[in-house]
Scaffold this active site. Structure first.
Site, PDB file in Angstrom:
ATOM      1  N   ASP A  13      -1.139   5.709 -10.421  1.00  0.00           N
ATOM      2  CA  ASP A  13      -2.455   6.118 -10.407  1.00  0.00           C
ATOM      3  C   ASP A  13      -3.168   5.966  -8.749  1.00  0.00           C
ATOM      4  O   ASP A  13      -3.578   5.119  -8.476  1.00  0.00           O
ATOM      5  CB  ASP A  13      -3.234   5.055 -11.101  1.00  0.00           C
ATOM      6  CG  ASP A  13      -3.003   3.537 -10.842  1.00  0.00           C
ATOM      7  OD1 ASP A  13      -1.896   3.299 -10.091  1.00  0.00           O
ATOM      8  OD2 ASP A  13      -3.954   2.665 -11.257  1.00  0.00           O
ATOM      9  N   HIS A 245       1.877  -4.784  -4.188  1.00  0.00           N
ATOM     10  CA  HIS A 245       2.222  -4.734  -5.745  1.00  0.00           C
ATOM     11  C   HIS A 245       3.168  -3.731  -5.923  1.00  0.00           C
ATOM     12  O   HIS A 245       4.164  -4.096  -6.585  1.00  0.00           O
ATOM     13  CB  HIS A 245       0.886  -4.684  -6.399  1.00  0.00           C
ATOM     14  CG  HIS A 245      -0.375  -5.462  -6.196  1.00  0.00           C
ATOM     15  ND1 HIS A 245      -0.356  -6.834  -6.709  1.00  0.00           N
ATOM     16  CD2 HIS A 245      -1.412  -5.415  -5.423  1.00  0.00           C
ATOM     17  CE1 HIS A 245      -1.258  -7.368  -6.344  1.00  0.00           C
ATOM     18  NE2 HIS A 245      -1.868  -6.754  -5.547  1.00  0.00           N
TER      19      HIS A 245
HETATM   20  O1  LIG Z   1      -8.679  -6.918  -7.026  1.00  0.00           O
HETATM   21  C1  LIG Z   1      -8.348  -5.917  -7.543  1.00  0.00           C
HETATM   22  N1  LIG Z   1      -8.974  -5.256  -8.713  1.00  0.00           N
HETATM   23  C2  LIG Z   1      -8.370  -4.161  -9.137  1.00  0.00           C
HETATM   24  N2  LIG Z   1      -7.179  -3.639  -8.984  1.00  0.00           N
HETATM   25  C3  LIG Z   1      -6.495  -4.173  -7.723  1.00  0.00           C
HETATM   26  C4  LIG Z   1      -6.993  -5.271  -7.273  1.00  0.00           C
HETATM   27  N3  LIG Z   1      -6.198  -5.396  -6.367  1.00  0.00           N
HETATM   28  C5  LIG Z   1      -5.293  -4.795  -6.436  1.00  0.00           C
HETATM   29  N4  LIG Z   1      -5.289  -3.848  -7.399  1.00  0.00           N
HETATM   30  C6  LIG Z   1      -4.560  -2.698  -7.652  1.00  0.00           C
HETATM   31  O2  LIG Z   1      -4.061  -3.028  -9.189  1.00  0.00           O
HETATM   32  C7  LIG Z   1      -2.657  -3.323  -9.155  1.00  0.00           C
HETATM   33  C8  LIG Z   1      -2.273  -4.838  -9.035  1.00  0.00           C
HETATM   34  O3  LIG Z   1      -3.102  -5.334  -9.963  1.00  0.00           O
HETATM   35  C9  LIG Z   1      -2.225  -2.660  -7.963  1.00  0.00           C
HETATM   36  O4  LIG Z   1      -1.835  -1.177  -8.088  1.00  0.00           O
HETATM   37  C10 LIG Z   1      -3.293  -2.396  -6.774  1.00  0.00           C
HETATM   38  O5  LIG Z   1      -3.449  -1.501  -6.206  1.00  0.00           O
END
Ligand SMILES: O=c1[nH]cnc2c1ncn2[C@@H]1O[C@H](CO)[C@@H](O)[C@H]1O
Length: 321
Positions: A13, A245
């Site tokens: 995504d 991540h």
């Molecule tokens: O705080 C957040 N809220 C939503 N999505 C996030 C946040 N931080 C990182 N990601 C996104 O969700 C995945 C890891 O959980 C990663 O793909 C990152 O880009």
């Protein structure tokens, strides 16, 4: 003779850290990227497809097919949580790149996953970097998929730590908890790399400077889009760096020796205030009572990561691009 590269499909995504993972994958001789499948999460699915095609054009790899995935959750939910505040409204750091000239293939993501797994039984690894809808659809549409697919490496879950959407849930699992529960209990070879692990891998401000100064094509591209991601981490976590991540999960698929893992049953909470919680049963106690964890297949859950080595690999591969 060198081992044949591992075939991988990246379900993605994009997303800034997705972009980084995809570009690192294309620089990794250990793997052959045989396709990208798209999903909502950081952006809506239509934009994820556009960004996936754009990234392959940036990389000069338009030979790699892109299959568009689901626009709704496995329960047909259309109220999606989109993390544009993490990645920018275009998903790629508000750069407003020109539209790509390529198009996705006719097959949808689940059809592509099912087809590739059956063409190369046991040989394809899916690296799932977003909510798990496409993978769950593949599981539901073909009973042979779980044994045909080599491994499903999931970037998702928060095992014994707080989530990043709320204290209970990590973003990818929260995006489609029902799909995640289907994947974790499917019997496929699943490796979950949760934020309990990926939060240990931080790209710092000075690493970013190094990427900006070098001559690597992908490093220069990522330097442009990473600003928004750094800003978000600074505000939300008060850190001078960003969590890697998606690149960590990708590299765990490329080189499993970068992580250690434990095995047990994972169930996902699908309702209530803990919706999206991943609960791991370590099988150390034999419970007398039958439960929602009884008789479910085990999965692998990453426990530790060689963070300096992951960071080194990411930097080297981007700098040498
Ligand atoms: O705080 C957040 N809220 C939503 N999505 C996030 C946040 N931080 C990182 N990601 C996104 O969700 C995945 C890891 O959980 C990663 O793909 C990152 O880009």
């Amino acid at each position: 003779m060198a081992a044949e590269p591992k075939k991988i499909i990246i379900d993605t995504d994009p997303g800034i850290d997705d972009a980084m993972a995809i570009l690192v994958a294309l620089q990794s001789p250990e793997v052959e990227v045989i396709g990208l499948t798209t999903i909502y999460g950081n952006v809506y699915t239509t934009l994820a497809t556009r960004n996936a095609l754009h990234l392959l054009e940036i990389a000069g790899r338009t030979d790699i097919p892109v299959a568009e995935g689901s626009h709704v959750t496995i329960t047909k939910g259309s109220k999606l949580r989109i993390a544009d505040f993490v990645h920018g409204t275009d998903g790629l750091g508000n750069q407003n790149f020109p539209a790509p000239s390529g198009n996705p293939i006719e097959q949808n993501a689940a059809e592509f996953l099912v087809e590739q797994a059956s063409l190369y039984p046991g040989k394809v690894t899916v690296v799932a970097l977003g909510p798990l809808t496409n993978i769950a659809l593949a599981i539901q549409s073909d009973p042979a998929f779980v044994k045909n697919i080599g491994q499903i490496v999931v970037l998702g879950g928060a095992f014994s730590v707080n989530g990043n959407v709320n204290p209970a849930a990590e973003a990818n699992i929260f995006g489609d908890p029902d799909a995640a529960d289907i994947v974790f209990t499917s019997g496929a070879d699943v490796l979950a790399v949760g934020i309990n692990v990926t939060h240990q891998v931080v790209l710092t401000d000075s690493d970013l400077d190094e990427l900006a100064k070098c001559n690597g094509k992908f490093a220069k591209y990522l330097d442009k889009i990473l600003g928004v991601y750094f800003g978000y981490h600074h505000d939300a976590y008060s850190i001078k760096g960003v969590f890697l991540h998606d690149p960590t999960a990708l590299l765990a698929a490329v080189d499993p020796s970068l992580i250690t893992y434990t095995e047990g049953v994972v169930r996902v909470q699908t309702i209530g205030i803990t919706r999206g919680l991943t609960l791991f049963y370590n099988k150390q106690k034999r419970f007398a009572e039958v439960s929602e964890w009884s008789d479910k297949p085990s999965v692998k859950v990453a426990v530790t990561v060689d963070a300096p080595k992951v960071l080194k690999l990411v930097m080297e591969r981007l700098i040498n691009s």
